[in-house]
Design a protein around this motif. Structure first.
Motif, PDB file in Angstrom:
ATOM      1  N   GLU A 145       0.816  -1.217   0.000  1.00 40.40           N
ATOM      2  CA  GLU A 145       0.000   0.000   0.000  1.00 40.40           C
ATOM      3  C   GLU A 145       0.849   1.267   0.000  1.00 40.40           C
ATOM      4  O   GLU A 145       0.355   2.346  -0.320  1.00 40.40           O
ATOM      5  N   ALA A 146       2.123   1.140   0.388  1.00 42.26           N
ATOM      6  CA  ALA A 146       2.996   2.316   0.430  1.00 42.26           C
ATOM      7  C   ALA A 146       3.422   2.765  -0.969  1.00 42.26           C
ATOM      8  O   ALA A 146       3.932   3.870  -1.142  1.00 42.26           O
ATOM      9  N   ARG A 147       3.221   1.914  -1.974  1.00 44.59           N
ATOM     10  CA  ARG A 147       3.591   2.297  -3.337  1.00 44.59           C
ATOM     11  C   ARG A 147       2.692   3.437  -3.812  1.00 44.59           C
ATOM     12  O   ARG A 147       1.493   3.454  -3.525  1.00 44.59           O
ATOM     13  N   PRO A 148       3.248   4.400  -4.565  1.00 45.29           N
ATOM     14  CA  PRO A 148       2.447   5.551  -5.020  1.00 45.29           C
ATOM     15  C   PRO A 148       1.513   5.172  -6.164  1.00 45.29           C
ATOM     16  O   PRO A 148       1.667   5.620  -7.302  1.00 45.29           O
ATOM     17  N   LEU A 149       0.541   4.315  -5.888  1.00 44.78           N
ATOM     18  CA  LEU A 149      -0.390   3.859  -6.905  1.00 44.78           C
ATOM     19  C   LEU A 149      -1.322   5.004  -7.309  1.00 44.78           C
ATOM     20  O   LEU A 149      -1.842   5.721  -6.453  1.00 44.78           O
ATOM     21  N   TYR A 150      -1.494   5.155  -8.605  1.00 47.04           N
ATOM     22  CA  TYR A 150      -2.397   6.145  -9.214  1.00 47.04           C
ATOM     23  C   TYR A 150      -1.888   7.575  -9.124  1.00 47.04           C
ATOM     24  O   TYR A 150      -2.573   8.496  -9.580  1.00 47.04           O
ATOM     25  N   GLU A 151      -0.721   7.805  -8.534  1.00 45.54           N
ATOM     26  CA  GLU A 151      -0.168   9.158  -8.498  1.00 45.54           C
ATOM     27  C   GLU A 151       0.140   9.595  -9.930  1.00 45.54           C
ATOM     28  O   GLU A 151       0.903   8.955 -10.651  1.00 45.54           O
ATOM     29  N   GLY A 152      -0.469  10.698 -10.359  1.00 47.89           N
ATOM     30  CA  GLY A 152      -0.225  11.213 -11.700  1.00 47.89           C
ATOM     31  C   GLY A 152      -0.895  10.422 -12.805  1.00 47.89           C
ATOM     32  O   GLY A 152      -0.603  10.654 -13.988  1.00 47.89           O
ATOM     33  N   ASP A 153      -1.789   9.485 -12.453  1.00 54.45           N
ATOM     34  CA  ASP A 153      -2.503   8.695 -13.459  1.00 54.45           C
ATOM     35  C   ASP A 153      -3.753   9.459 -13.880  1.00 54.45           C
ATOM     36  O   ASP A 153      -4.673   9.666 -13.092  1.00 54.45           O
ATOM     37  N   ALA A 154      -3.795   9.870 -15.153  1.00 48.62           N
ATOM     38  CA  ALA A 154      -4.912  10.675 -15.646  1.00 48.62           C
ATOM     39  C   ALA A 154      -6.214   9.891 -15.673  1.00 48.62           C
ATOM     40  O   ALA A 154      -7.306  10.483 -15.694  1.00 48.62           O
ATOM     41  N   ASP A 155      -6.136   8.571 -15.684  1.00 47.17           N
ATOM     42  CA  ASP A 155      -7.344   7.742 -15.739  1.00 47.17           C
ATOM     43  C   ASP A 155      -7.955   7.482 -14.369  1.00 47.17           C
ATOM     44  O   ASP A 155      -9.047   6.922 -14.272  1.00 47.17           O
TER      45      ASP A 155
END
Length: 363
Positions: free
Chosen positions: A104-114
């Protein structure tokens, strides 16, 4: 016929479809993993995990909405998410939560336009929720885990150092084996005794700080205008104003005041663990760790072969213990594994050189 005329959803580019389907599969797997963990818990922890599963299900709905009729057949999640679900189904609570905390610490969806900003914020909050749950488990198992890790590490390092020291001094294989087994038994007994005394002494010290229940019976007999009840609360850490306010409240309620009205210490004897549990864990893990450097000699090996095999086995075990501690503490496991290996290798090298020097002098 064109999609515009038929009313069908325009098909996104193939690369986008693959990405959305992969994220959808991962979110489904994450929700499944939290439900698996929830099935093994009760009460508040179960409710929290089911709440996380529901949040992941919202993310599932987002990707399903984007894909529309192009969602395709159900896909398997990434290897990492599938492994986490498998571990959630079959293995320990704290170990799995520590791995989930790192995921969960991973920057998931950071900067993802979708993905909307709310989804990225969700993932950051999920990491903190899992961190809090993992902290509860670490607190409950801290005493026994500490004894187990220290016991295994000390057994590995002390016995490989002892074995290499007598090998450096020119001892025969039989002497090496006797020395190693003696070191195993002596060290395991010493560690167990030390843990038992240490844990029980800590429990006794904490118990000595517990409020005396008989003092509450004296509350109804205190002089309302002149008494030292506020000093009791100041001695326990309250400020002067807080102590006086709390003392006034207790005096108004009298001896019938509930126990919850008393200030509670942040740490109690339950957080220390069991002395017998710590001693048994320390003995078992020290003995297991100390046995590993002796294994080649138990099976009749000798010379350079036995030294190399003992070194490889011990080094692998040191890296394993370091990696496990890294996972449970939420730190990078590789760094912790390498740190354990370097420390153990340094200790073993020092005693081996000492044995060489001693053998040269006495020879």
């Amino acid at each position: 016929m064109s999609d515009e005329g038929s009313g069908a959803t325009p098909q996104p580019p193939p690369a986008t479809l693959r990405k959305w389907r992969r994220l959808l599969a991962n979110e489904r797997e994450a929700a499944r993993g939290y439900r698996e963990l929830a099935s093994r818990r009760t009460g508040e922890e179960r409710d929290i995990l089911l709440g996380l599963a529901a949040a992941e299900q919202r993310h599932v709905a987002h990707w399903e909405g984007l894909l529309g009729e192009h969602v395709g057949p159900p896909r398997r999640g990434s290897p990492q998410t599938r492994v986490l679900t498998f571990l959630a189904r079959h293995f320990g609570w704290v170990f799995v939560l520590a791995l989930m905390q790192q995921a969960e610490a991973r920057p998931l969806y950071e900067g993802d336009a979708d993905a909307p900003a709310a989804m990225a914020a969700d993932e950051r909050i999920h990491g903190e929720v899992v961190r809090g749950l993992a902290a509860r488990g670490r607190t409950r198992m801290s005493g026994t885990l500490r004894a187990a890790v220290f016991g295994a590490n000390d057994g590995l390092v002390s016995n490989i150092s002892l074995v290499l020291g007598v090998i450096g001094g020119g001892a025969s294989p039989q002497t090496v084996l006797l020395t190693g087994m003696s070191g195993l038994l002596a060290g395991a007994l010493s560690m167990a005794a030390g843990e038992f005394i240490s844990v029980n002494s800590q429990r006794e010290l904490l118990a000595a700080s517990d409020p005396d229940g008989r003092a509450r019976e004296s509350v109804v007999h205190l002089d309302v205008d002149a008494n030292e009840l506020a000093l009791v609360y100041r001695a326990r850490g309250m400020s002067a104003d807080e102590a006086h306010a709390h003392a006034d409240a207790v005096l108004r309620q009298g001896a019938s005041a509930p126990a919850s009205a008393e200030p509670v210490r942040e740490r109690g004897t339950d957080a220390v663990g069991s002395g017998l549990g710590a001693a048994a864990s320390s003995f078992a893990f020290f003995a297991t760790g100390a046995l590993i450097p002796v294994l080649p000699f138990l099976f009749g090996a000798g010379g350079v072969t036995a030294v190399v095999v003992a070194g490889v086995l011990t080094g692998s075990a040191l890296m394993l213990t370091g990696g496990v501690v890294g996972v449970l503490s939420g730190a990078p496991p590789l760094w912790r594994a390498l740190r354990q290996l370097v420390i153990g290798a340094a200790a073993a090298t020092a005693t081996y050189l000492l044995g060489l020097a001693f053998g040269a002098v006495t020879g």
